[in-house]
Design a protein around this motif. Sequence first.
Motif, PDB file in Angstrom:
ATOM      1  N   VAL A 101     112.773   1.388  -2.419  1.00  0.00           N
ATOM      2  CA  VAL A 101     111.636   1.928  -3.144  1.00  0.00           C
ATOM      3  C   VAL A 101     110.871   0.390  -3.649  1.00  0.00           C
ATOM      4  N   LEU A 102     111.686  -0.338  -4.368  1.00  0.00           N
ATOM      5  CA  LEU A 102     111.274  -1.559  -5.068  1.00  0.00           C
ATOM      6  C   LEU A 102     110.850  -2.474  -4.172  1.00  0.00           C
ATOM      7  N   ALA A 103     111.224  -2.776  -2.947  1.00  0.00           N
ATOM      8  CA  ALA A 103     110.590  -3.684  -2.173  1.00  0.00           C
ATOM      9  C   ALA A 103     109.250  -3.299  -1.497  1.00  0.00           C
ATOM     10  N   THR A 104     109.216  -2.187  -0.967  1.00  0.00           N
ATOM     11  CA  THR A 104     108.173  -1.727  -0.561  1.00  0.00           C
ATOM     12  C   THR A 104     107.024  -1.504  -1.475  1.00  0.00           C
ATOM     13  N   GLY A 105     107.381  -0.966  -2.714  1.00  0.00           N
ATOM     14  CA  GLY A 105     106.386  -0.710  -3.683  1.00  0.00           C
ATOM     15  C   GLY A 105     105.577  -2.165  -4.156  1.00  0.00           C
ATOM     16  N   LEU A 106     106.603  -3.281  -4.333  1.00  0.00           N
ATOM     17  CA  LEU A 106     106.235  -4.592  -4.880  1.00  0.00           C
ATOM     18  C   LEU A 106     105.300  -5.247  -3.716  1.00  0.00           C
ATOM     19  N   VAL A 107     105.629  -5.089  -2.407  1.00  0.00           N
ATOM     20  CA  VAL A 107     104.860  -5.430  -1.314  1.00  0.00           C
ATOM     21  C   VAL A 107     103.474  -5.103  -1.246  1.00  0.00           C
ATOM     22  N   THR A 108     103.319  -3.838  -1.661  1.00  0.00           N
ATOM     23  CA  THR A 108     101.929  -3.181  -1.485  1.00  0.00           C
ATOM     24  C   THR A 108     101.145  -3.463  -2.923  1.00  0.00           C
ATOM     25  N   SER A 109     102.026  -3.533  -4.019  1.00  0.00           N
ATOM     26  CA  SER A 109     101.476  -4.025  -5.129  1.00  0.00           C
ATOM     27  C   SER A 109     100.814  -5.326  -5.304  1.00  0.00           C
ATOM     28  N   ALA A 110     101.299  -6.222  -4.589  1.00  0.00           N
ATOM     29  CA  ALA A 110     101.263  -7.796  -4.310  1.00  0.00           C
ATOM     30  C   ALA A 110      99.947  -7.932  -3.703  1.00  0.00           C
ATOM     31  N   VAL A 111      99.618  -6.923  -2.783  1.00  0.00           N
ATOM     32  CA  VAL A 111      98.477  -7.053  -1.791  1.00  0.00           C
ATOM     33  C   VAL A 111      97.105  -6.144  -2.473  1.00  0.00           C
ATOM     34  N   GLY A 112      97.433  -5.596  -3.861  1.00  0.00           N
ATOM     35  CA  GLY A 112      96.280  -4.808  -4.439  1.00  0.00           C
ATOM     36  C   GLY A 112      96.325  -3.477  -4.274  1.00  0.00           C
ATOM     37  N   LEU A 113      97.241  -2.866  -3.346  1.00  0.00           N
ATOM     38  CA  LEU A 113      97.424  -1.403  -3.313  1.00  0.00           C
ATOM     39  C   LEU A 113      98.414  -1.000  -4.550  1.00  0.00           C
ATOM     40  N   ALA A 158      90.462  -8.267   0.648  1.00  0.00           N
ATOM     41  CA  ALA A 158      91.555  -7.593   0.364  1.00  0.00           C
ATOM     42  C   ALA A 158      91.781  -6.403   1.117  1.00  0.00           C
ATOM     43  N   LEU A 159      91.008  -5.560   1.629  1.00  0.00           N
ATOM     44  CA  LEU A 159      91.509  -4.637   2.716  1.00  0.00           C
ATOM     45  C   LEU A 159      92.318  -4.924   3.987  1.00  0.00           C
ATOM     46  N   GLY A 160      91.706  -6.070   4.403  1.00  0.00           N
ATOM     47  CA  GLY A 160      92.499  -6.841   5.408  1.00  0.00           C
ATOM     48  C   GLY A 160      93.916  -7.219   5.141  1.00  0.00           C
ATOM     49  N   ARG A 161      94.134  -7.946   4.133  1.00  0.00           N
ATOM     50  CA  ARG A 161      95.482  -7.886   3.435  1.00  0.00           C
ATOM     51  C   ARG A 161      96.371  -6.787   3.337  1.00  0.00           C
ATOM     52  N   ALA A 207      99.731  -5.749   5.313  1.00  0.00           N
ATOM     53  CA  ALA A 207     100.929  -5.665   4.580  1.00  0.00           C
ATOM     54  C   ALA A 207     101.463  -4.075   4.712  1.00  0.00           C
ATOM     55  N   VAL A 208     100.785  -3.134   4.979  1.00  0.00           N
ATOM     56  CA  VAL A 208     101.196  -1.917   5.575  1.00  0.00           C
ATOM     57  C   VAL A 208     101.843  -1.991   6.778  1.00  0.00           C
ATOM     58  N   ALA A 209     101.199  -2.571   7.907  1.00  0.00           N
ATOM     59  CA  ALA A 209     101.603  -2.886   9.070  1.00  0.00           C
ATOM     60  C   ALA A 209     103.090  -3.477   9.068  1.00  0.00           C
ATOM     61  N   LEU A 264     102.110   3.883  -3.585  1.00  0.00           N
ATOM     62  CA  LEU A 264     101.587   4.077  -2.106  1.00  0.00           C
ATOM     63  C   LEU A 264     102.683   3.221  -1.308  1.00  0.00           C
ATOM     64  N   GLY A 265     103.415   2.074  -1.654  1.00  0.00           N
ATOM     65  CA  GLY A 265     104.436   1.538  -0.843  1.00  0.00           C
ATOM     66  C   GLY A 265     105.724   2.298  -0.816  1.00  0.00           C
ATOM     67  N   ALA A 266     106.088   2.870  -1.919  1.00  0.00           N
ATOM     68  CA  ALA A 266     107.270   3.695  -1.817  1.00  0.00           C
ATOM     69  C   ALA A 266     107.158   4.933  -1.030  1.00  0.00           C
ATOM     70  N   LEU A 267     105.870   5.613  -1.072  1.00  0.00           N
ATOM     71  CA  LEU A 267     105.594   6.640  -0.026  1.00  0.00           C
ATOM     72  C   LEU A 267     105.673   6.098   1.555  1.00  0.00           C
ATOM     73  N   ILE A 268     105.432   5.114   1.724  1.00  0.00           N
ATOM     74  CA  ILE A 268     105.576   4.390   2.971  1.00  0.00           C
ATOM     75  C   ILE A 268     107.169   4.210   3.422  1.00  0.00           C
ATOM     76  N   GLY A 269     107.722   3.890   2.520  1.00  0.00           N
ATOM     77  CA  GLY A 269     109.294   3.695   2.573  1.00  0.00           C
ATOM     78  C   GLY A 269     109.734   5.082   2.903  1.00  0.00           C
ATOM     79  N   GLY A 270     109.380   6.094   2.094  1.00  0.00           N
ATOM     80  CA  GLY A 270     109.999   7.197   2.305  1.00  0.00           C
ATOM     81  C   GLY A 270     109.888   7.830   3.688  1.00  0.00           C
ATOM     82  N   LEU A 271     108.465   7.642   4.222  1.00  0.00           N
ATOM     83  CA  LEU A 271     108.072   8.062   5.462  1.00  0.00           C
ATOM     84  C   LEU A 271     109.001   7.443   6.559  1.00  0.00           C
ATOM     85  N   LEU A 272     109.421   6.068   6.336  1.00  0.00           N
ATOM     86  CA  LEU A 272     110.035   5.445   7.327  1.00  0.00           C
ATOM     87  C   LEU A 272     111.596   6.180   7.205  1.00  0.00           C
TER      88      LEU A 272
END
Length: 596
Positions: A243-255, A200-203, A207-209, A259-267
């Motif tokens: 927001v939705l795309a980054t959030g759903l990707v991280t949610s799909a891998v267990g994050l 799970a941590l590897g996935r 996903a973040v990368a 947190l995914g939305a935060l990464i989208g904002g950082l980008l």
Amino acid sequence: MAVSHDTTVYQEALVVLGAAGVVIPLFHRLRLSPVLGFMLVGAVVGPFGLASLAPGLPWLAAITISNPDSMQPIAELGVALLLFMIGLELSFERLWLMRRLVFGLGFLQVALCASLLTAIEIELGQDWTAALVIGLALAMSSTAVVVQVLSEEKRLNSPTGRTSFAILLFQDLAVVPVLFAVGALDPANRGSGSAELGIALGRAAVAVAVIVALGRLVLRPLFRSVARTRSAELFVAACLLVVLATGLVTSAVGLSMPLGALIGGLLLAVTEYRRQVEVTIEPFKGLFLGVFLISVGMSLDVRTVAAHPALVFDGIVGVVALKLLVIAPLSRAFGLTWGTSLQTGLLLGPGGEFGFVIIAVALNAHLLTPDIASPVLFITALTMATIPGLSMLGNRLAPRLAPKAEVDSALLLPDTPSLPRVIIAGFGRVGQTVAAMLEMHKVPYVAIDSNVDRVSAQRRQGKPVYFGDMTQIELLRRVHLDTARALVVTLDASEPADRLVAAARAERGDLLIVARARDAAHAAHLYRTGASDAVPETIEASLQLSEAVLVDVGVPMGPVIATIHEKRAELQAAIKAMAPGAEVRPLGRKRLRDRL
């Protein structure tokens, strides 16, 4: 033929819009945090509030929510939008600079708080698995509420805001291994937990990368294309898509989705579209975050308090106190001041939204029974409701912990002859301007200011400025108020200025006192207190602005100046009329020059 509509689908929208349009403005007028307003709405309309009366009073069904799960997707989107906005204010570079606080202070906070809370639960009779779950759940803090409160107080970029966010960010990152650890404690999953956690941590890392790589390639072209259309609607759609795309990707891998939305904002923070994105998302963030807070309020079951009053009260106080006693010294050990450490501990002492998630996973894994989980959930929700109050408490206590500046004896007022001078109380920008004008006309003065750093800097420039509190009557006498030609009060805080004017007038009835006022009402109050002349900032600024506009549009300077003088006299007369009982001495320019 009439078409029937299912109006129940609008219940959630009715509650949220009612809270936003009716309840929250009322809380704003009462100067209470909107966080409390939304949570109170949730408690009132939720399954343990008015919704429990709906079977006997069917009309209540239209304005209550009996199934909180129906609001969870929008509630999670609200938290995701909040983290997205935070990401826009940060960048990967700034985040990297915070790594010591995130992975050092954040890790120690979670580890120590969870360990101590677990030990206490074991002492109270819980088995070690239930105790560990409760300890991990209560060790978490509320990203949504803490960041919202800091944002309302405009303290996100303060030392307290940065420290709190660093710890909260680590907690968000720690949720994944914590949830897998809780799941691994389920007897049915033992033996395969370590392998699943590693996978799970590897996935999650992959996903973040992928999000970061694709974001750097896609986001700029996407927003450039949307911006060319000059369509506000399409820009909103693009923002929500990220927001939705980054959030759903991280949610799909267990994050977590936030947190995914935060990464989208950082980008997006490093792009030229950052500010427009902030403006576009802000209204949605506040409304959807309100949904989350309403859902938290819905979890407050007052029957829990009735069944276990001592347990709930002791739990609320104990959790906040223990986390404060851990976080404050840890923050101090990381180089923060005691004031900042105290504020951070009070903000992060209450529980958080991820505590609900951990307890839910534990219930599904049969690690907790509903009787044990219910008080924990109530303690978590109720402590979250205390965050605005704890923030106010921290703001009041922190200044008392600030180290007092060392005052060099050279900055203190010396014993000098009682020369007739103008006394300037307060040597900020206004006081310095008054002093410059006095110097230009060779009028001697002495200035007093309570900011030791300002006094030191001005003394190095040769200014006759000394450290002290002008509201103290002894200091007034030390600056020889009895022979002073005038007292000029430039303090920006109204209460100290009022006290100073009253004390000076009581000490010397014939003294010329010219005071800075906030507005016309404050000027009238100063006249009643004893000021000879009060100059309202708002009125003088508006007169200068009017003069500039009239001259710039072509009106001759002479008539403009005459009109401004007439208007100033008219406004001054109106102010003095507001203080009918005051002995106001008119100060014409000639008389003022004569007295100086």
